[in-house]
Design a protein around this motif. Sequence first.
Motif, PDB file in Angstrom:
ATOM      1  N   VAL A 105       0.961  -1.295   0.028  1.00 17.78           N
ATOM      2  CA  VAL A 105       0.173  -0.080  -0.127  1.00 17.78           C
ATOM      3  C   VAL A 105       0.873   1.448  -0.005  1.00 17.78           C
ATOM      4  O   VAL A 105       0.574   2.115  -0.502  1.00 17.78           O
ATOM      5  N   VAL A 106       1.990   1.475   0.820  1.00 20.30           N
ATOM      6  CA  VAL A 106       2.891   2.571   0.757  1.00 20.30           C
ATOM      7  C   VAL A 106       3.589   2.531  -0.749  1.00 20.30           C
ATOM      8  O   VAL A 106       3.735   3.739  -1.204  1.00 20.30           O
ATOM      9  N   THR A 107       3.739   1.524  -1.316  1.00 21.77           N
ATOM     10  CA  THR A 107       4.421   1.611  -2.574  1.00 21.77           C
ATOM     11  C   THR A 107       3.346   2.389  -3.589  1.00 21.77           C
ATOM     12  O   THR A 107       3.644   3.273  -4.499  1.00 21.77           O
ATOM     13  N   GLY A 115       3.472  13.034  -3.231  1.00 21.04           N
ATOM     14  CA  GLY A 115       3.493  14.339  -2.391  1.00 21.04           C
ATOM     15  C   GLY A 115       2.881  13.929  -1.054  1.00 21.04           C
ATOM     16  O   GLY A 115       2.685  15.226  -0.356  1.00 21.04           O
ATOM     17  N   MET A 116       2.367  12.875  -0.793  1.00 23.81           N
ATOM     18  CA  MET A 116       1.308  12.642   0.497  1.00 23.81           C
ATOM     19  C   MET A 116       2.290  13.104   1.797  1.00 23.81           C
ATOM     20  O   MET A 116       3.629  12.499   1.699  1.00 23.81           O
ATOM     21  N   ALA A 117       1.716  13.465   2.631  1.00 23.35           N
ATOM     22  CA  ALA A 117       2.265  13.669   3.927  1.00 23.35           C
ATOM     23  C   ALA A 117       2.565  12.766   4.647  1.00 23.35           C
ATOM     24  O   ALA A 117       2.172  11.532   4.544  1.00 23.35           O
ATOM     25  N   SER A 118       3.645  12.505   5.569  1.00 27.73           N
ATOM     26  CA  SER A 118       4.171  11.574   6.119  1.00 27.73           C
ATOM     27  C   SER A 118       3.091  10.896   7.069  1.00 27.73           C
ATOM     28  O   SER A 118       3.029   9.756   7.260  1.00 27.73           O
ATOM     29  N   SER A 119       2.200  11.795   7.648  1.00 24.59           N
ATOM     30  CA  SER A 119       1.296  11.301   8.855  1.00 24.59           C
ATOM     31  C   SER A 119       0.214  10.338   8.186  1.00 24.59           C
ATOM     32  O   SER A 119      -0.252   9.518   8.443  1.00 24.59           O
ATOM     33  N   THR A 120      -0.071  10.989   6.743  1.00 24.54           N
ATOM     34  CA  THR A 120      -1.126  10.336   5.805  1.00 24.54           C
ATOM     35  C   THR A 120      -0.633   8.863   5.591  1.00 24.54           C
ATOM     36  O   THR A 120      -1.052   7.724   5.341  1.00 24.54           O
ATOM     37  N   MET A 121       0.873   8.837   5.169  1.00 25.75           N
ATOM     38  CA  MET A 121       1.695   7.626   4.471  1.00 25.75           C
ATOM     39  C   MET A 121       1.502   6.391   5.978  1.00 25.75           C
ATOM     40  O   MET A 121       1.192   5.501   5.502  1.00 25.75           O
ATOM     41  N   ILE A 122       1.509   7.269   7.102  1.00 19.33           N
ATOM     42  CA  ILE A 122       1.560   6.173   8.231  1.00 19.33           C
ATOM     43  C   ILE A 122       0.076   5.475   8.415  1.00 19.33           C
ATOM     44  O   ILE A 122       0.119   4.154   8.749  1.00 19.33           O
ATOM     45  N   LEU A 123      -1.050   6.314   8.049  1.00 15.55           N
ATOM     46  CA  LEU A 123      -2.405   5.837   8.189  1.00 15.55           C
ATOM     47  C   LEU A 123      -2.491   4.707   7.198  1.00 15.55           C
ATOM     48  O   LEU A 123      -2.929   3.804   7.240  1.00 15.55           O
ATOM     49  N   ILE A 246      -1.467  -4.106  13.824  1.00 15.57           N
ATOM     50  CA  ILE A 246      -1.616  -3.168  12.782  1.00 15.57           C
ATOM     51  C   ILE A 246      -1.046  -1.726  12.908  1.00 15.57           C
ATOM     52  O   ILE A 246      -0.365  -1.127  11.987  1.00 15.57           O
ATOM     53  N   PHE A 247      -1.311  -1.294  14.111  1.00 14.94           N
ATOM     54  CA  PHE A 247      -0.594  -0.019  14.535  1.00 14.94           C
ATOM     55  C   PHE A 247       1.001  -0.108  14.505  1.00 14.94           C
ATOM     56  O   PHE A 247       1.692   0.806  14.130  1.00 14.94           O
ATOM     57  N   LEU A 248       1.139  -0.967  15.285  1.00 19.44           N
ATOM     58  CA  LEU A 248       2.930  -1.291  15.487  1.00 19.44           C
ATOM     59  C   LEU A 248       3.578  -1.497  14.150  1.00 19.44           C
ATOM     60  O   LEU A 248       4.464  -1.100  13.652  1.00 19.44           O
ATOM     61  N   THR A 249       3.027  -2.552  13.563  1.00 23.93           N
ATOM     62  CA  THR A 249       3.628  -2.717  12.129  1.00 23.93           C
ATOM     63  C   THR A 249       3.608  -1.428  11.233  1.00 23.93           C
ATOM     64  O   THR A 249       4.635  -1.502  10.308  1.00 23.93           O
ATOM     65  N   GLY A 250       2.359  -1.354  11.043  1.00 23.79           N
ATOM     66  CA  GLY A 250       2.177  -0.258   9.872  1.00 23.79           C
ATOM     67  C   GLY A 250       3.060   0.947  10.306  1.00 23.79           C
ATOM     68  O   GLY A 250       3.494   1.604   9.482  1.00 23.79           O
ATOM     69  N   THR A 251       3.312   1.281  11.335  1.00 21.09           N
ATOM     70  CA  THR A 251       4.042   2.330  11.811  1.00 21.09           C
ATOM     71  C   THR A 251       5.439   2.386  11.370  1.00 21.09           C
ATOM     72  O   THR A 251       6.274   3.072  11.022  1.00 21.09           O
ATOM     73  N   ALA A 252       6.013   0.994  11.973  1.00 22.39           N
ATOM     74  CA  ALA A 252       7.450   0.629  11.689  1.00 22.39           C
ATOM     75  C   ALA A 252       7.601   0.610  10.077  1.00 22.39           C
ATOM     76  O   ALA A 252       8.700   1.052   9.633  1.00 22.39           O
ATOM     77  N   VAL A 253       6.780   0.141   9.218  1.00 22.24           N
ATOM     78  CA  VAL A 253       6.866   0.138   8.047  1.00 22.24           C
ATOM     79  C   VAL A 253       7.016   1.312   7.412  1.00 22.24           C
ATOM     80  O   VAL A 253       8.000   1.913   6.511  1.00 22.24           O
ATOM     81  N   ALA A 254       6.191   2.081   7.679  1.00 22.58           N
ATOM     82  CA  ALA A 254       6.043   3.529   7.148  1.00 22.58           C
ATOM     83  C   ALA A 254       7.201   4.401   7.661  1.00 22.58           C
ATOM     84  O   ALA A 254       7.771   5.347   6.785  1.00 22.58           O
TER      85      ALA A 254
END
Length: 336
Positions: A105-107, A115-123, A246-254
């Motif tokens: 999804v990040v890809t 140009g997505m904001a980093s905070s949105t990328m984490i979501l 999901i919170f932990l892994t999603g944040t780590a990968v982002a």
Amino acid sequence: MEKKRRIVPLLIIGLSPVLFMGTILLSISYGAKDIEPAVIQEAFFHYDSSNVDHAVIMTARLPRALGAVMVGAFLAVSGALMQGMTRNYLASPSIMGVTDGSAFVVTLCMVFAPGMASSTMILYSMLGSALGAAIVFGFGSLLRNGLSPVRLAIIGTVIGTFLSSLSSAVASYFEVSQTISFWYNARLHQLSMDLLLLGLPAGIIGLLLAIAAARSITILALGDEMSTNLGQRPVLLKTVTMISVIFLTGTAVALVGKIGFVGLLIPHITRFIVGVDYKWVIPCTGIIGGFFLGMSDLLSRLINYPFETPIGVVTSVLGVPFFLYLIRTRGGKSHV
């Protein structure tokens, strides 16, 4: 006997500030250029923006060291939660499709919304983690014995490889392979304090949910029927646990991209040291995971000095043999 069981985890928790401070200081000190302790002290207490060494410490090495410790803790706790929830010795974010779903999804975000904001990328990274887990467990539930340890690990590996290949295909088609490659290979060196502060709230939420669920996961590991008989609600508990993952892994990968095997290796080491009570396993796994990845990052800079080895290579060298050992010795058994 109970006192003895408590001494080791309490000792680990009590020594955690020393472990983390030592890891961070070592990480700051060594790199392409070694920095003396006196210079590090000056950078912290008498920062001079015109001093190159001070700037390197505060804008590059400190965020990198803190990020390695933070991400190591997140991934390790995620692995412990998954192993406890599924009673599967082989479960981890990197094997069960959680990491690859997040990366996929990040890809897509990097290709279609550069140009997505980093905070949105984490979501979006969190949503990707949920997607990967849903696909793997969905397939597992459809197949006969699909949720058994070995089969679930195989399904997770296949789905993860598919999502990873799909990510590479998308990146190649849109000619952003180099950008994606830098991101996939653990971009610890690109971390900034601003990015860490953006990811920290989501990580803290994940850790708080993990700690809140810790006592119940110990009982859940005995089986859904036993858990229900003891007054628990397994479905609700598994939902909370997966939200934490999901919170932990999603944040780590982002934050740093894909780093494998931390979530597989560290929970086993922790249970060997402190036992199977998740009241102690969760905090100790986070501490040991943070220490492990921080030292792995340091090792990645020293193996082929002055060049850097991708940190994923270091964790894989340790993780792959351990994974094969688990398949051979415990592959057909549930985690109890």
